[in-house]
Design a protein around this motif. Sequence first.
Motif, PDB file in Angstrom:
ATOM      1  N   LEU A 271      11.483  10.715  11.020  1.00 58.46           N
ATOM      2  CA  LEU A 271      11.356   9.521  11.603  1.00 58.46           C
ATOM      3  C   LEU A 271      11.392   8.286  10.558  1.00 58.46           C
ATOM      4  N   ASN A 272      12.446   7.300  10.881  1.00 61.36           N
ATOM      5  CA  ASN A 272      12.479   6.087   9.921  1.00 61.36           C
ATOM      6  C   ASN A 272      11.200   5.169  10.309  1.00 61.36           C
ATOM      7  N   THR A 273      10.627   5.094   8.960  1.00 62.49           N
ATOM      8  CA  THR A 273       9.194   4.699   8.893  1.00 62.49           C
ATOM      9  C   THR A 273       9.034   3.447   7.985  1.00 62.49           C
ATOM     10  N   LEU A 274       8.295   2.578   8.595  1.00 63.54           N
ATOM     11  CA  LEU A 274       7.994   1.214   7.815  1.00 63.54           C
ATOM     12  C   LEU A 274       6.482   1.186   7.473  1.00 63.54           C
ATOM     13  N   VAL A 275       6.287   1.029   6.429  1.00 61.25           N
ATOM     14  CA  VAL A 275       4.795   1.056   5.905  1.00 61.25           C
ATOM     15  C   VAL A 275       4.613  -0.531   5.659  1.00 61.25           C
ATOM     16  N   LEU A 276       3.400  -0.904   6.206  1.00 67.06           N
ATOM     17  CA  LEU A 276       3.094  -2.335   5.995  1.00 67.06           C
ATOM     18  C   LEU A 276       2.040  -2.608   5.121  1.00 67.06           C
ATOM     19  N   GLU A 277       2.316  -2.907   4.162  1.00 68.20           N
ATOM     20  CA  GLU A 277       1.203  -3.171   3.041  1.00 68.20           C
ATOM     21  C   GLU A 277       0.609  -4.796   2.919  1.00 68.20           C
ATOM     22  N   ARG A 278      -0.615  -4.832   3.202  1.00 72.16           N
ATOM     23  CA  ARG A 278      -1.139  -6.192   2.836  1.00 72.16           C
ATOM     24  C   ARG A 278      -0.797  -6.963   1.522  1.00 72.16           C
ATOM     25  N   GLY A 279      -0.917  -6.103   0.536  1.00 74.61           N
ATOM     26  CA  GLY A 279      -0.906  -6.950  -0.853  1.00 74.61           C
ATOM     27  C   GLY A 279       0.525  -6.380  -1.710  1.00 74.61           C
ATOM     28  N   ARG A 280       0.602  -6.369  -2.631  1.00 76.63           N
ATOM     29  CA  ARG A 280       1.778  -6.321  -3.621  1.00 76.63           C
ATOM     30  C   ARG A 280       2.475  -5.044  -3.739  1.00 76.63           C
TER      31      ARG A 280
ATOM     32  N   ASN B 193     -17.422  -8.373  -5.208  1.00 74.52           N
ATOM     33  CA  ASN B 193     -17.083  -6.888  -5.573  1.00 74.52           C
ATOM     34  C   ASN B 193     -18.038  -6.621  -7.033  1.00 74.52           C
ATOM     35  N   ILE B 194     -18.187  -7.354  -7.727  1.00 69.96           N
ATOM     36  CA  ILE B 194     -18.809  -7.214  -9.081  1.00 69.96           C
ATOM     37  C   ILE B 194     -20.224  -6.619  -8.737  1.00 69.96           C
ATOM     38  N   ARG B 195     -20.905  -6.755  -7.554  1.00 73.05           N
ATOM     39  CA  ARG B 195     -22.221  -6.186  -7.497  1.00 73.05           C
ATOM     40  C   ARG B 195     -22.211  -4.445  -7.408  1.00 73.05           C
ATOM     41  N   SER B 196     -20.909  -4.145  -7.431  1.00 70.29           N
ATOM     42  CA  SER B 196     -20.882  -2.630  -7.593  1.00 70.29           C
ATOM     43  C   SER B 196     -20.881  -2.101  -8.719  1.00 70.29           C
ATOM     44  N   GLY B 197     -20.690  -2.906  -9.925  1.00 73.69           N
ATOM     45  CA  GLY B 197     -20.591  -2.500 -11.281  1.00 73.69           C
ATOM     46  C   GLY B 197     -19.260  -2.099 -11.888  1.00 73.69           C
ATOM     47  N   TRP B 198     -18.381  -1.583 -10.816  1.00 72.59           N
ATOM     48  CA  TRP B 198     -17.159  -1.047 -11.225  1.00 72.59           C
ATOM     49  C   TRP B 198     -15.929  -1.878 -11.577  1.00 72.59           C
ATOM     50  N   VAL B 199     -16.136  -3.289 -11.551  1.00 72.72           N
ATOM     51  CA  VAL B 199     -14.977  -4.078 -11.687  1.00 72.72           C
ATOM     52  C   VAL B 199     -14.902  -4.700 -13.094  1.00 72.72           C
TER      53      VAL B 199
ATOM     54  N   TRP C 288      -8.753  -4.568  -7.355  1.00 72.46           N
ATOM     55  CA  TRP C 288      -9.696  -5.069  -6.288  1.00 72.46           C
ATOM     56  C   TRP C 288      -9.288  -6.275  -5.893  1.00 72.46           C
ATOM     57  N   ALA C 289      -9.580  -6.100  -4.190  1.00 71.35           N
ATOM     58  CA  ALA C 289      -9.304  -7.400  -3.453  1.00 71.35           C
ATOM     59  C   ALA C 289      -9.994  -8.800  -4.053  1.00 71.35           C
ATOM     60  N   ASP C 290      -9.318  -9.858  -3.742  1.00 78.19           N
ATOM     61  CA  ASP C 290     -10.031 -11.097  -3.913  1.00 78.19           C
ATOM     62  C   ASP C 290     -10.864 -11.406  -3.098  1.00 78.19           C
ATOM     63  N   ASP C 291     -12.153 -11.555  -3.551  1.00 81.89           N
ATOM     64  CA  ASP C 291     -13.155 -11.949  -2.382  1.00 81.89           C
ATOM     65  C   ASP C 291     -13.100 -13.454  -1.845  1.00 81.89           C
ATOM     66  N   GLU C 292     -12.695 -14.233  -2.678  1.00 84.14           N
ATOM     67  CA  GLU C 292     -12.178 -15.629  -2.173  1.00 84.14           C
ATOM     68  C   GLU C 292     -11.187 -15.674  -1.230  1.00 84.14           C
ATOM     69  N   ALA C 293     -10.235 -15.041  -1.243  1.00 82.48           N
ATOM     70  CA  ALA C 293      -9.077 -15.041  -0.260  1.00 82.48           C
ATOM     71  C   ALA C 293      -9.425 -14.216   1.023  1.00 82.48           C
ATOM     72  N   ASN C 294     -10.561 -13.380   0.866  1.00 83.53           N
ATOM     73  CA  ASN C 294     -10.711 -12.355   1.904  1.00 83.53           C
ATOM     74  C   ASN C 294     -12.162 -12.415   2.209  1.00 83.53           C
TER      75      ASN C 294
ATOM     76  N   LEU D 104     -21.944  -4.201   1.016  1.00 82.62           N
ATOM     77  CA  LEU D 104     -20.867  -4.423   0.130  1.00 82.62           C
ATOM     78  C   LEU D 104     -19.564  -3.815   0.466  1.00 82.62           C
ATOM     79  N   TRP D 105     -18.339  -4.682   0.845  1.00 88.27           N
ATOM     80  CA  TRP D 105     -17.280  -4.188   1.339  1.00 88.27           C
ATOM     81  C   TRP D 105     -16.295  -4.163   0.292  1.00 88.27           C
ATOM     82  N   LEU D 106     -15.715  -3.118  -0.377  1.00 88.11           N
ATOM     83  CA  LEU D 106     -14.927  -2.895  -1.558  1.00 88.11           C
ATOM     84  C   LEU D 106     -13.820  -2.660  -1.024  1.00 88.11           C
ATOM     85  N   ARG D 107     -12.505  -3.418  -1.247  1.00 90.32           N
ATOM     86  CA  ARG D 107     -11.231  -3.129  -0.776  1.00 90.32           C
ATOM     87  C   ARG D 107     -10.065  -3.344  -1.932  1.00 90.32           C
ATOM     88  N   GLY D 108      -9.104  -2.526  -1.681  1.00 91.36           N
ATOM     89  CA  GLY D 108      -8.078  -2.591  -2.523  1.00 91.36           C
ATOM     90  C   GLY D 108      -6.830  -2.916  -1.807  1.00 91.36           C
ATOM     91  N   HIS D 109      -6.162  -4.412  -2.140  1.00 94.34           N
ATOM     92  CA  HIS D 109      -5.141  -4.795  -1.273  1.00 94.34           C
ATOM     93  C   HIS D 109      -3.825  -4.669  -2.443  1.00 94.34           C
TER      94      HIS D 109
END
Length: 566
Positions: free
Chosen positions: A37-46, A81-87, A95-101, A110-115
């Motif tokens: 299948l010709n497949t398009l992957v839509l990625e939110r980030g870079r 994100n920094i509440r996790s202690g992992w950033v 890690w996703a930008d909390d201000e923009a998202n 705590l919603w940790l995302r990778g965009h």
Amino acid sequence: MANYNIDAKKDMTYDAIVIGSGISGGWAAKELCEKGLNTLVLERGRIVEHVTDYPTMNLDPWDMDYRGRLTPEQRKKHYKNIRSGWVGADTEHFWADDEANPYTEVKPFLWLRGHQMGGKSLLWGKQTYRWSDLDFEANAKDGHGVDWPIRYKDIEPWYTYVEKFAGISGEALGLPQLPDSHFLPPMELNCVEKHIKGRIEKNFPGRNMIIGRVAHLTRPLNGRGQCQYRNRCSRGCPYGAYFSSNAVTLPAANATGKLTIRPYSIVQSVVYDDKKGKATGVRIIDAETNEDLEYSAKIIFVNASTLSTTQILMNSVSNRFENGLGNDSGELGHNLMDHTYRVGASGIVDGFDDKYYKGRRPNGIYIPRYVNLDEKTKSDKFLRGFGYQGGGFRGGNAANIESFGAEYKDSILKPGPWEFFITGFAECLPYHDNKVSLNKEVLDKWGQPTLSIDAEFKENEKALNKQIQEDAVEMLDKAGLKDIVGFDNEHPPGYGVHEMGTARMGKDPKTSVLNKFNQVHGAENVFVTDGACMTSSSCVNPSLTYMALTARAADHAVSELKKRNL
């Protein structure tokens, strides 16, 4: 690496669209492309190219400004994100930008995302365990949530299929509650872990302590190098030793010539055609130009990660689905789960002062679930169960030393005492009132509704955590440790980063969002195979199950497409 759809007008129609390029999205892309299948992957980030775009993969702390600490500007960008202690400065670009998202915490969450291309597959802990029938039958047996529409036998061959390609190192045990995988050679316990293993297993029959089962290669596989024990995995692995979409599934998809990736694509909704009775495409917003675009496809896999997937489905309204795509049951957004975390015990190990270890093993020990397996192990304090992760290590001597000068310099070159800790992961029940909803008052950078998250751990999870700490202290005491400290950080959901549910599978469209093949009820050419699909949460890490469910669903999707049923 791939064919990138940067010119938005160039190609608008594909055989399949995959939303998201993380663990499940990468597998969907691989399977669909390899099936022609010709497949398009839509990625939110870079775009993130394997190796090329891992800027900190070889840096030591002294190679980075502020020794790897975040700047005030970075802390503001990642203020949640920094509440996790992992950033840190070594990973903040993943890690996703909390201000923009933004998102709204009705109760703390705590919603940790990778965009970016690869999503959180660049950041995950890589612990990989099969579920068993104990997990798939749990809801039916104790009446919480709805019954899973599948059992272990339905997914078992798909576990094997994805394990052979991903590469899982581990040790076989033959336990019914933790089925063995197709393993590469296991990593090795260190001397203290071996000692404690013997003491625990002698004093607590039925409790096993093993090396963790991880998606790390202990020998080369499919052109990927084996783990070098650097333990810098979350910066991106230049050897491809741990599983990530960027190192494993997306290159496989690209090798077919069928893959197109479109970065900076904010998915607004899935397009549903009332007359055709199925989805016809996906609407996006170009994150850089704010242009509205629509792509068409015969089948659509929504793999944006649990809560982002549900956000897209809730925003996908039509005359047929006024409250979100597939939401006839009213269950879309409900039954949010995560594992409890950061509760256990630690202590000091006497002896072994002449022993040390080489390398930084990116793995620890695992103690599988041993409670509520059968009548003999049944507890009257709580439902379901828990397992432990942890390990033994030697720290430094630099802190709290009164000496100075040459004496001090000599002392800090000597390792401190051996320490050992275990922390529990407990199952969360699927509560209907743990939920997310669209917040049309708080919009993101692109003018889209955001999520309000209203979830909490309840009495059963608190009882599990109490038992986790008590058992941990007792095990370490029987193992001969001293200065034992029990701990419970009492964190809210989200810290385990195992969010599941909100678009659950089920047998009945009246009580679920998806069927046994992860198809959306009422829109069967739309598939959801990330954490949103989960009907319960088990107590083991879920990502291996996402991989297997995705491969299984892709196989079914292409089969149905060939039969012209989709």
